[in-house]
Design an enzyme around this catalytic site. Structure first.
Site, mmCIF file in Angstrom:
data_model
loop_
_atom_site.group_PDB
_atom_site.id
_atom_site.type_symbol
_atom_site.label_atom_id
_atom_site.label_comp_id
_atom_site.label_asym_id
_atom_site.label_seq_id
_atom_site.Cartn_x
_atom_site.Cartn_y
_atom_site.Cartn_z
ATOM 1 C CE LYS A 1 23.331 2.476 -30.942
ATOM 2 N NZ LYS A 1 22.685 3.539 -31.633
HETATM 3 N N1 GLU Z 1 20.642 6.509 -31.504
HETATM 4 C C1 GLU Z 1 20.968 7.396 -32.573
HETATM 5 C C2 GLU Z 1 21.953 6.742 -33.535
HETATM 6 O O1 GLU Z 1 22.003 5.536 -33.634
HETATM 7 C C3 GLU Z 1 21.404 8.769 -32.080
HETATM 8 C C4 GLU Z 1 22.609 8.804 -31.201
HETATM 9 C C5 GLU Z 1 22.906 10.167 -30.603
HETATM 10 O O2 GLU Z 1 22.205 11.114 -30.921
HETATM 11 O O3 GLU Z 1 23.853 10.248 -29.829
HETATM 12 O O4 GLU Z 1 22.655 7.375 -34.259
#
Ligand code: GLU
Length: 428
Positions: free
Chosen positions: A118
């Site tokens: 993240k």
């Molecule tokens: N930000 C989204 C999540 O927390 C999607 C992450 C992604 O698609 O890689 O799952």
């Protein structure tokens, strides 16, 4: 060394924030059911890598401002790391670490060949113009160039980032490589290799999970009265999907506050309004309610699709729903988890309930790598199959071990990663 008792303890102070503590405490609750060794558990408490960058950006008025940016990669044992990039005033290393840990369990639970990551930039995205956002995105991407890649770490949208931000990231990366590299990010526009149904995937996935839970609980989804906190890409789509399946949406909220109508809201018109005006500010239908009031409305299903730490020790005793669905990451605190369990209100946990997004991200990446694109119905069906399979495993572990669905979901994810770590062994 036989156990971690004798090993030195490396307290990772850098990550020590309330959210990271929550992620580790949840992990510790799940470890006893996960059949992993102490050594593997200790490894999984910490991210593999954490990057802090400074992003100088020229503002429209000529001033230069430096924004701090982060990317935390938790585990690469199963494949490249994967996870969103958020633009928000609360972004910090510890917050990204917690969210990266959750991404690892989410990907593993869905049996996607990824680990968790993240990242984000600490800024107020609503105060930045489009050209400023573009310059910020391009600089942030440039700073991360040595650490991201289609086989290393694949960013995606998260809070306040969207298809356009992904397009700028893809373009910045591709210009450095000298050719188009669509597989560097997911959640891009369809015109540059994005997938159909990725935009709707997280919100639609929330409702697929709620539907499966209703089946198991013997409830009819079409009879449920729902409250949805958050009206963005997750909450807005989830509200629409609920309405499409015949459920009633009594209330929704966004940054401008909440709107409530006990007879049900006109969700399609509200979505159109929010799209045109940027939020529900000025929307005249229904009764205006505050965020706290919205959470405490009497309903069947409460969808939490705003942000972390919304249900906590103070308001958990006052909630009047029969089921909680976590569309956001980390919306329920540890204390609230315990209170709601005591009160018999089940929680469909984030790593299962919002996994539709990363699952269709995976489909997008596979399509990009193969340069072969699938249709909407095929993707929707494949997503439902993956979510139902994960749901059934979680439900079964929960029942068998008599543990909450959150712990069961973590156990399912941790087992996958633990088995892979065991098989690969410790290098060198
Ligand atoms: N930000 C989204 C999540 O927390 C999607 C992450 C992604 O698609 O890689 O799952």
């Amino acid at each position: 060394m036989a156990s971690t008792e004798h090993a030195p303890s490396f307290a990772h102070l850098e990550f020590d924030t309330p959210l990271y503590r929550t992620a580790v405490a949840q992990f510790d609750q799940a470890v006893p059911y996960s059949e992993i060794t102490d050594g593997v558990a200790e490894r999984l408490r910490y991210p593999e890598r954490a990057i802090i960058v400074s992003c100088p950006v020229r503002l429209d008025d000529g001033r230069r401002v430096v924004f701090p940016g982060y990317r935390v990669q938790h585990s690469s044992v199963l494949g490249p790391t994967k996870g969103g990039v958020r633009y928000d005033a609360h972004v910090s290393l510890g917050e990204c670490a917690a969210l990266a840990v959750w991404m690892t369990w989410k990907c593993a639970l869905l049996r996607l060949p990824y680990g968790g990551a993240k990242g984000g930039v600490r800024c107020d995205p609503r105060a930045l113009s489009q050209p400023e956002l573009e310059r910020l995105t391009r600089r942030f991407t440039s700073e991360l160039l040595p650490f991201i890649g289609p086989q290393e770490d694949i960013p995606a949208p998260d809070m306040a980032t969207n298809e356009q931000v992904m397009a700028w990231m893809m373009d910045t990366y591709s210009m450095q490589r000298g050719h188009a590299v669509p597989e560097i990010v997911t959640g891009k526009p369809i015109s540059i290799g994005g997938s159909v149904f990725r935009h709707e995937a997280t919100g639609a996935g929330v409702v697929m999970v709620v539907a499966r839970a209703c089946e198991r609980l013997g409830w009819r989804l079409s009879e449920q009265r729902c409250v949805v906190q958050g009206f963005g890409n997750v909450g807005g789509i989830a509200a629409q999907e609920l309405v499409d399946r015949g459920a009633t949406v009594l209330a929704v909220s966004d940054v401008s506050g909440g709107v409530w109508d006990p007879d049900g809201l006109d969700v399609p018109t509200m979505s159109q309004y929010a799209l045109e005006h940027g939020s529900l500010e000025g929307w005249e239908g229904g009764t205006r309610v505050g965020n706290e009031e919205l959470l405490e409305l009497e309903c069947d299903v409460l969808v939490l699709a705003a942000r972390e730490n919304q249900v906590h020790a103070d308001n958990a005793p006052r909630l009047r729903c029969r089921l909680i669905a976590e569309g956001a990451n980390g919306p329920t605190s540890l204390e609230a988890d315990a209170i709601l369990r005591e009160r018999g209100i089940p929680i469909l946990p984030d790593i299962l309930t919002n996994a539709g997004g990363v699952t269709v991200s995976y489909f997008e990446w596979v399509q990009d790598l193969g340069r072969l694109f699938w249709g909407r119905d095929e993707i929707r069906a494949k997503l439902a199959e993956k979510l139902n399979d994960a749901f059934d495993r979680v439900w079964e572990i929960g029942g068998e071990k008599e543990i909450p669905l959150r712990t069961a979901a973590l156990v399912a994810g941790i087992r996958e990663v633990g088995a892979a770590l065991d098989a690969r062994g410790l290098y060198p």
